[in-house]
Design a protein around this motif. Structure first.
Motif, PDB file in Angstrom:
ATOM      1  N   ALA A  54       0.820  -1.206   0.000  1.00 25.20           N
ATOM      2  CA  ALA A  54       0.000   0.000   0.000  1.00 25.20           C
ATOM      3  C   ALA A  54       0.858   1.261   0.000  1.00 25.20           C
ATOM      4  CB  ALA A  54      -0.925  -0.003   1.216  1.00 25.20           C
ATOM      5  N   THR A  55       1.986   1.230   0.690  1.00 22.77           N
ATOM      6  CA  THR A  55       2.851   2.407   0.767  1.00 22.77           C
ATOM      7  C   THR A  55       3.517   2.687  -0.569  1.00 22.77           C
ATOM      8  OG1 THR A  55       3.267   1.999   3.116  1.00 22.77           O
ATOM      9  CG2 THR A  55       4.825   3.419   1.960  1.00 22.77           C
ATOM     10  N   VAL A  56       3.996   1.647  -1.228  1.00 20.77           N
ATOM     11  CA  VAL A  56       4.629   1.834  -2.531  1.00 20.77           C
ATOM     12  C   VAL A  56       3.650   2.447  -3.522  1.00 20.77           C
ATOM     13  CG1 VAL A  56       5.616   0.593  -4.505  1.00 20.77           C
ATOM     14  CG2 VAL A  56       6.338   0.014  -2.194  1.00 20.77           C
ATOM     15  N   GLN A  57       2.366   2.116  -3.372  1.00 24.71           N
ATOM     16  CA  GLN A  57       1.348   2.592  -4.302  1.00 24.71           C
ATOM     17  C   GLN A  57       0.598   3.809  -3.773  1.00 24.71           C
ATOM     18  OE1 GLN A  57      -1.155  -0.792  -5.144  1.00 24.71           O
ATOM     19  NE2 GLN A  57       0.531  -2.012  -5.948  1.00 24.71           N
ATOM     20  N   VAL A  58       1.206   4.574  -2.870  1.00 25.50           N
ATOM     21  CA  VAL A  58       0.531   5.736  -2.290  1.00 25.50           C
ATOM     22  C   VAL A  58       0.144   6.727  -3.393  1.00 25.50           C
ATOM     23  CG1 VAL A  58       2.744   6.915  -1.822  1.00 25.50           C
ATOM     24  CG2 VAL A  58       0.684   7.579  -0.592  1.00 25.50           C
ATOM     25  N   PHE A  59      -1.109   7.126  -3.375  1.00 27.81           N
ATOM     26  CA  PHE A  59      -1.628   8.022  -4.413  1.00 27.81           C
ATOM     27  C   PHE A  59      -2.701   8.964  -3.873  1.00 27.81           C
ATOM     28  CE2 PHE A  59      -4.721   8.940  -7.803  1.00 27.81           C
ATOM     29  CZ  PHE A  59      -3.888   9.519  -8.750  1.00 27.81           C
ATOM     30  N   THR A  60      -3.606   8.433  -3.068  1.00 29.00           N
ATOM     31  CA  THR A  60      -4.768   9.212  -2.633  1.00 29.00           C
ATOM     32  C   THR A  60      -4.375  10.423  -1.806  1.00 29.00           C
ATOM     33  OG1 THR A  60      -6.141   7.222  -2.620  1.00 29.00           O
ATOM     34  CG2 THR A  60      -6.939   9.107  -1.352  1.00 29.00           C
ATOM     35  N   GLU A  61      -3.508  10.229  -0.810  1.00 36.02           N
ATOM     36  CA  GLU A  61      -3.166  11.319   0.098  1.00 36.02           C
ATOM     37  C   GLU A  61      -2.480  12.490  -0.613  1.00 36.02           C
ATOM     38  OE1 GLU A  61      -2.553   8.163   0.675  1.00 36.02           O
ATOM     39  OE2 GLU A  61      -3.582   7.618   2.535  1.00 36.02           O
ATOM     40  N   PRO A  62      -1.378  12.253  -1.356  1.00 36.14           N
ATOM     41  CA  PRO A  62      -0.739  13.406  -2.017  1.00 36.14           C
ATOM     42  C   PRO A  62      -1.605  14.035  -3.102  1.00 36.14           C
ATOM     43  CG  PRO A  62       0.314  11.348  -2.677  1.00 36.14           C
ATOM     44  CD  PRO A  62      -0.605  11.015  -1.548  1.00 36.14           C
ATOM     45  N   THR A  63      -2.365  13.228  -3.826  1.00 42.58           N
ATOM     46  CA  THR A  63      -3.206  13.774  -4.896  1.00 42.58           C
ATOM     47  C   THR A  63      -4.328  14.641  -4.334  1.00 42.58           C
ATOM     48  OG1 THR A  63      -2.740  11.849  -6.286  1.00 42.58           O
ATOM     49  CG2 THR A  63      -4.623  13.200  -6.896  1.00 42.58           C
ATOM     50  N   THR A  64      -4.937  14.207  -3.235  1.00 43.63           N
ATOM     51  CA  THR A  64      -6.038  14.959  -2.643  1.00 43.63           C
ATOM     52  C   THR A  64      -5.549  16.224  -1.948  1.00 43.63           C
ATOM     53  OG1 THR A  64      -7.182  12.848  -2.273  1.00 43.63           O
ATOM     54  CG2 THR A  64      -8.051  14.774  -1.134  1.00 43.63           C
ATOM     55  N   LEU A  65      -4.365  16.170  -1.332  1.00 38.22           N
ATOM     56  CA  LEU A  65      -3.828  17.352  -0.640  1.00 38.22           C
ATOM     57  C   LEU A  65      -3.177  18.348  -1.596  1.00 38.22           C
ATOM     58  CD1 LEU A  65      -2.170  15.828   2.571  1.00 38.22           C
ATOM     59  CD2 LEU A  65      -4.291  17.141   2.419  1.00 38.22           C
ATOM     60  N   ARG A  66      -2.847  17.916  -2.796  1.00 39.84           N
ATOM     61  CA  ARG A  66      -2.107  18.766  -3.727  1.00 39.84           C
ATOM     62  C   ARG A  66      -2.803  20.095  -4.044  1.00 39.84           C
ATOM     63  NH1 ARG A  66      -1.176  18.827  -9.549  1.00 39.84           N
ATOM     64  NH2 ARG A  66       0.885  19.752  -9.889  1.00 39.84           N
ATOM     65  N   PRO A  67      -4.132  20.141  -4.232  1.00 38.71           N
ATOM     66  CA  PRO A  67      -4.764  21.440  -4.497  1.00 38.71           C
ATOM     67  C   PRO A  67      -4.709  22.417  -3.316  1.00 38.71           C
ATOM     68  CG  PRO A  67      -6.179  19.641  -5.228  1.00 38.71           C
ATOM     69  CD  PRO A  67      -5.090  19.038  -4.404  1.00 38.71           C
TER      70      PRO A  67
END
Length: 294
Positions: free
Chosen positions: A223-236
């Motif tokens: 799950a950590t290697v595939q991290v996507f939701t947290e940085p993508t959602t916080l990016r804006p």
């Protein structure tokens, strides 16, 4: 005849699963491998019929992905993020599981639900929730910590906090379920020998929990290697998170922003390979201790 019909029933029941596996897993994987070995070749100005055509390039896309500095920078960021998440999340999960299994615990049912409940919140909703709490103009936390929670030096910790908040409950439940399957006689025998609750936890429960701890660690690594939701959602909400902060974000950018499906396919296969290497590498290192294998 009847025997033949009976032998066909298992395959009939398996058919829906096989069809779904083929359509939604095998075919996409095969198409990704196909795209990873192709590239669009442009002739002349790229205008007219036949000016753009798809050609076979072998492993060129993989070589380009492995030589991409942005991808390696993303791996370094994910490595630091993953080290923080794995240690804190699995440590808390183990602590909560041991506390809930204690003979003196109170409100065990309420505590289990309260710890597990964040896992039931969708990742995007959880990240948005924490994101608004991180915003300087809205955050009640910033006045206490006196720090920019979305700044360049703190944003990784903020994302790790979201992952820990959401993932601890699931891992706790796996460990707690394993503990409940242990015969109570072992604990009674240890108490008769004069062992305290802390000694029982350290010398009886944790050794028995080792295979479950390894299992949750493998899941968490993937799950950590595939991290996507947290940085993508916080990016804006901040300008400190780039569009290639994690390897999976780079795949998304290449595929859906720049339109380079071939590079995105090759990079996604590299990510899958790294996930397999890390997971099976970890299992190979610890399998002797956990499973008694050489």
């Amino acid at each position: 005849m009847n025997q033949g019909r009976r032998s066909a029933w298992p395959y009939l029941f398996l058919t829906p699963a096989v069809v779904l596996f083929t359509l939604f897993l095998a075919v996409p994987i095969g198409y990704t491998v196909y795209l990873a070995t192709r590239r669009t070749k442009v002739s002349g100005l790229g205008l007219g019929k036949g000016a753009r055509r798809e050609v076979f390039v072998g492993f060129d896309n993989f070589a380009a992905a492995l030589a991409d500095a942005e991808l390696w920078q993303g791996w370094l960021r994910v490595l630091g993020y993953g080290a923080l998440v794995l240690v804190v999340m699995l440590g808390l999960a183990l602590l909560f599981a041991l506390l809930l299994d204690s003979a003196r615990v109170r409100l065990a049912r309420f505590s289990r639900i309260a710890i597990f409940l964040p896992y039931a919140v969708p990742g995007v909703a959880a990240t948005l929730l924490w994101g608004f709490l991180y915003l300087p103009s809205l955050s009640p936390i910033r006045s206490v910590l006196e720090a920019d929670l979305l700044g360049p030096t703190t944003v990784t910790y903020s994302m790790a906090n979201v992952a820990v908040w959401g993932g601890t409950g699931f891992n706790m439940l796996v460990l707690y379920t394993t503990l409940r399957a242990i015969p109570r006689d072992l604990y009674e025998a240890a108490r008769l020998d004069g062992a305290s609750e802390l000694q029982i936890a350290l010398r009886v429960k944790i050794p028995i929990l080792t295979p479950a701890i390894i299992l949750t660690t493998v899941f968490s690594i993937i799950a950590t290697v595939q991290v996507f939701t947290e940085p993508t959602t916080l990016r804006p909400l901040t300008n400190t998170i780039s569009s290639t902060w994690s390897p999976l974000m780079k795949v998304y950018r290449d595929a859906f922003v720049t339109g380079d499906l071939y590079s995105a396919a090759a990079t996604s296969i590299v990510i899958a390979a790294v996930s397999l290497v890390l997971s099976f590498g970890f299992l190979r290192v610890v399998r002797n201790h956990a499973f008694g294998e050489g």
